[in-house]
Enzyme design. Structure first.
Site, PDB file in Angstrom:
ATOM      1  N   ILE A 330       0.855  -1.185   0.000  1.00 27.24           N
ATOM      2  CA  ILE A 330       0.000   0.000   0.000  1.00 27.24           C
ATOM      3  C   ILE A 330       0.897   1.243   0.000  1.00 27.24           C
ATOM      4  O   ILE A 330       1.766   1.391   0.866  1.00 27.24           O
ATOM      5  CB  ILE A 330      -0.918   0.027   1.232  1.00 27.24           C
ATOM      6  CG1 ILE A 330      -1.756  -1.251   1.295  1.00 27.24           C
ATOM      7  CG2 ILE A 330      -1.836   1.251   1.194  1.00 27.24           C
ATOM      8  CD1 ILE A 330      -2.633  -1.362   2.535  1.00 27.24           C
ATOM      9  N   ASP A 346      -5.818  -0.270  10.707  1.00 32.56           N
ATOM     10  CA  ASP A 346      -6.240  -1.670  10.726  1.00 32.56           C
ATOM     11  C   ASP A 346      -7.460  -1.889   9.834  1.00 32.56           C
ATOM     12  O   ASP A 346      -7.565  -2.907   9.138  1.00 32.56           O
ATOM     13  CB  ASP A 346      -6.565  -2.110  12.157  1.00 32.56           C
ATOM     14  CG  ASP A 346      -5.311  -2.297  13.009  1.00 32.56           C
ATOM     15  OD1 ASP A 346      -4.206  -2.313  12.430  1.00 32.56           O
ATOM     16  OD2 ASP A 346      -5.443  -2.441  14.239  1.00 32.56           O
ATOM     17  N   GLU A 372       1.920  -3.576   5.803  1.00 29.51           N
ATOM     18  CA  GLU A 372       1.007  -3.274   4.697  1.00 29.51           C
ATOM     19  C   GLU A 372       1.404  -4.000   3.423  1.00 29.51           C
ATOM     20  O   GLU A 372       0.973  -3.625   2.329  1.00 29.51           O
ATOM     21  CB  GLU A 372       0.963  -1.761   4.442  1.00 29.51           C
ATOM     22  CG  GLU A 372       2.238  -1.151   3.917  1.00 29.51           C
ATOM     23  CD  GLU A 372       3.219  -0.711   5.006  1.00 29.51           C
ATOM     24  OE1 GLU A 372       4.079   0.129   4.724  1.00 29.51           O
ATOM     25  OE2 GLU A 372       3.096  -1.217   6.147  1.00 29.51           O
TER      26      GLU A 372
END
Length: 469
Positions: A330, A346, A372
């Site tokens: 990400i 989260d 991530e």
């Protein structure tokens, strides 16, 4: 569907004919001319299917089949016995030895390929469950030797047949062993199958009131019954229906007039196989929950992925099928945690995992690699397919904002993806390293893109533009 098939016959012309027919369909064909050689090849090479002659010197096909099924190394390999014998007692003897089906010489091409494709589909599914069970057992969560005897006496069978004489005969055969339900109406039968816990569906292909092939198709397309074994009752003149049924996913059949012993043995084989599949699925799901899933996302964790990838690469040494790996990151995720807090972070991670699950295929394995970062392992996949799947995932992330039900935040996020494919004698570490190098290239050159690493040459499959957060 490519596969490795072992043809066993002591008559050379018979072997050559089958070898030629199978090779035309792009199967990889191995050959043996006696039982001992067949056993050695089966143990060493692990073929996907065995076509086994019955009448052979030294060791007949019944003995070869029995030894194959008793050895854990080969017990899972489907065996089709090819024979000039046509008596029901011979078929029963072969089925009791563990054979999955019979073909009578001279072998009809349509019957041959219908049975081959049907059994290969079954083996592919079983191999995937067995591989995952073996991977899980390495963690000590389940024991591969902890196998209870299947209690076939408790098995439930639904018979869909509108022929009163046939129904009476079947009830007499099954009455003392199984819990049998008779239903002549196709629609009601389908409802019962979806809501009931049945171990086998017995369907007559000779019906005046419903389309039995339509029912078989519906059973295979509904999640609740997709794996339910189907045994069909077939008249001698319904060969075309039978072949179509096998293509739709019918597991086995009994020809009319019904031989009681053959019906009993084929029924028992299908129920035992169903219970074995159920045990594999149960152990798989139980072990995944306990040991190999990421608690936040529900995806597999890094430890399981590493073991599974290693097993896939080991298997690839024998079947030469490519394995693709993608690593997804990400973009600028640290800003999310710093600005909105770890609770929102989260939530983003969980939604990101959900989108991965919607983008990849059922046979792919997705895991949370750490933080991530995510990894998707794609068996039997070349780079072009993997690149297409990766680009679809990239668009799903970039095109829809991340938000919660309360509307307390709405974040436009992107991801970068690195993709690579396995090379000969690849190790999990080197394969993941090349995927990571491709990911680094995608992030270095703008993010929000897919970069492909093929044989250490990195290129962009898609370049959507400047990345944004």
């Amino acid at each position: 569907m490519s596969a490795r098939i072992l043809v066993v016959d002591d008559v050379i012309p018979n072997v050559k004919i089958l070898e030629a027919k199978l090779s035309v369909e792009y199967y990889d064909v191995l050959t043996a001319y006696n039982g001992p050689d067949a056993l050695k090849i089966a143990f060493d090479v692990q073929p996907d299917l065995i076509l086994l002659d019955v009448m052979m010197p030294q060791m007949d096909g019944f003995e070869v089949c029995s030894r194959l099924k008793k050895d854990p190394r080969t017990a899972h390999i489907p065996v089709i016995m090819v024979t000039a014998l046509s008596e029901a007692t011979d078929r029963v003897q072969g089925l009791e030895a563990g054979a999955d089906d019979f073909l009578t010489k001279p072998v009809d091409d349509m019957s041959l390929f219908a049975r081959v494709k049907s059994l290969l589909r079954l083996k592919m599914m079983m191999d995937e469950f067995r591989l995952r069970e073996e991977t899980s057992s390495e963690f000590g969560v389940i024991s591969m030797s902890d196998r209870k005897e299947e209690a076939i006496q408790r098995a439930r069978i639904l018979v869909i047949d509108d022929n009163k004489f046939s129904v009476t005969q079947i009830k007499e055969v099954y009455a003392q062993i199984y819990d049998v339900t008779i239903e002549p109406d196709m629609n009601l039968a389908q409802e019962m199958l979806q809501t009931g816990d049945f171990d086998l569906a017995v369907i007559s292909l000779d019906s005046a009131n419903f389309d039995p092939l339509r029912l078989c198709s519906r059973i295979r397309t509904v999640d609740e019954t997709r794996h339910l074994p189907i045994l069909t009752l077939v008249d001698d003149g319904d060969k075309d229906k039978l072949l179509k049924g096998l293509d739709l996913g019918v597991n086995d059949y009994v020809m009319r007039p019904i031989d009681t012993n053959e019906l009993i043995v084929r029924t028992r084989t299908q129920i035992l196989r169903k219970q074995y599949q159920d045990r594999l699925r149960y152990n798989y799901h139980r072990s995944m929950e306990l040991a190999v899933t990421d608690s936040l996302t529900g995806l597999y964790n890094r430890r399981y992925m590493s073991n599974h990838l290693e097993a896939l690469l080991h298997r690839a040494k024998f079947d030469y099928k490519p394995i693709c790996v993608m690593i997804i990151d990400i973009d600028f995720f640290k800003n999310v945690n710093d600005t909105h807090g770890h609770g929102v972070g989260d939530d983003i991670i969980k939604e990101f995992a959900n989108r991965i699950g919607m983008s990849v295929r059922g046979i792919d394995l997705a895991c949370r690699y750490g933080g991530e970062e995510f990894v998707v392992v794609m068996p039997d996949t070349d780079l072009s397919v993997a690149s297409t799947v990766s680009e679809r995932l990239r668009r799903q992330i970039a095109d829809k904002a991340f938000t919660d039900a309360k509307g307390s935040y709405e974040l436009d996020l992107t991801c970068s993806i690195g993709v690579t494919v396995s090379q000969e004698k690849e190790s999990p570490d080197t394969l993941l390293k090349r995927a990571d190098e491709a990911l680094y290239t995608a992030k270095r050159d703008g993010r929000n893109r897919v970069a492909v690493n093929a044989a250490n040459v990195v290129s962009f499959e898609k370049t959507p533009g400047v990345a944004f957060n």
